[in-house]
Design a protein around this motif. Sequence first.
Motif, PDB file in Angstrom:
ATOM      1  N   ARG A  14     -13.434 -20.087   8.441  1.00  0.00           N
ATOM      2  CA  ARG A  14     -14.751 -19.850   9.355  1.00  0.00           C
ATOM      3  C   ARG A  14     -14.057 -18.766  10.329  1.00  0.00           C
ATOM      4  O   ARG A  14     -13.112 -18.886  10.655  1.00  0.00           O
ATOM      5  CB  ARG A  14     -15.184 -20.985  10.214  1.00  0.00           C
ATOM      6  N   GLN A  58     -14.519 -13.779   1.102  1.00  0.00           N
ATOM      7  CA  GLN A  58     -15.111 -15.106   0.989  1.00  0.00           C
ATOM      8  C   GLN A  58     -16.568 -14.985   0.722  1.00  0.00           C
ATOM      9  O   GLN A  58     -17.128 -15.554  -0.105  1.00  0.00           O
ATOM     10  CB  GLN A  58     -14.704 -15.828   2.122  1.00  0.00           C
ATOM     11  N   ASP A  59     -17.375 -14.520   1.658  1.00  0.00           N
ATOM     12  CA  ASP A  59     -18.667 -14.387   1.639  1.00  0.00           C
ATOM     13  C   ASP A  59     -18.981 -13.582   0.274  1.00  0.00           C
ATOM     14  O   ASP A  59     -20.310 -14.003  -0.264  1.00  0.00           O
ATOM     15  CB  ASP A  59     -19.551 -13.496   2.794  1.00  0.00           C
TER      16      ASP A  59
END
Length: 167
Positions: A14, A58-59
């Motif tokens: 994150r 990642q997104d």
Amino acid sequence: MLADVIAIRLERLRPDHAEALLSFERQNRAYFARSVPDRGDAYFEHFCDRHRALLAEQDAGACHFHLVMSDDGTLLGRVNLVDAERGEAELGYRIGEQAAGRGVATAAVLEVCRLAAAGYGLSALTAVATLDNPASTAVLRRTGFTPVGELVINGRPGVRYRRRTTG
């Protein structure tokens, strides 16, 4: 026998992990460089940009990055699935010096294999380890990876491994 096996959990990477991750990488830089190529000064100088780029990958679903955390919230390592396509990805991991030899890598690899199948729809993983990194080779073998070929990694002989995550 392993002393003080550590219970772990994985946290998907994150934005708010950046500071702790940079600190972890700096603290373990010399330790990691003994078994894998050093990331180089530019990695640390441009860490924030790199972190944002990883989050974008990642997104997009191309990669799945995880921090390996202890129950008390200490960052112990990283375990990543990169180049996810056609139901497969490449596994990479690094465990900090303070947690080495305590079952952390094995637990993290087993957990990310479970996530690969159940959470990311991946049916197989590959990984590589140099012959002069017996700890990594042992983790891969313990977690169900089998050798499928030889290769050279930054001038060092190594082995490519593969593991099905399902069936």
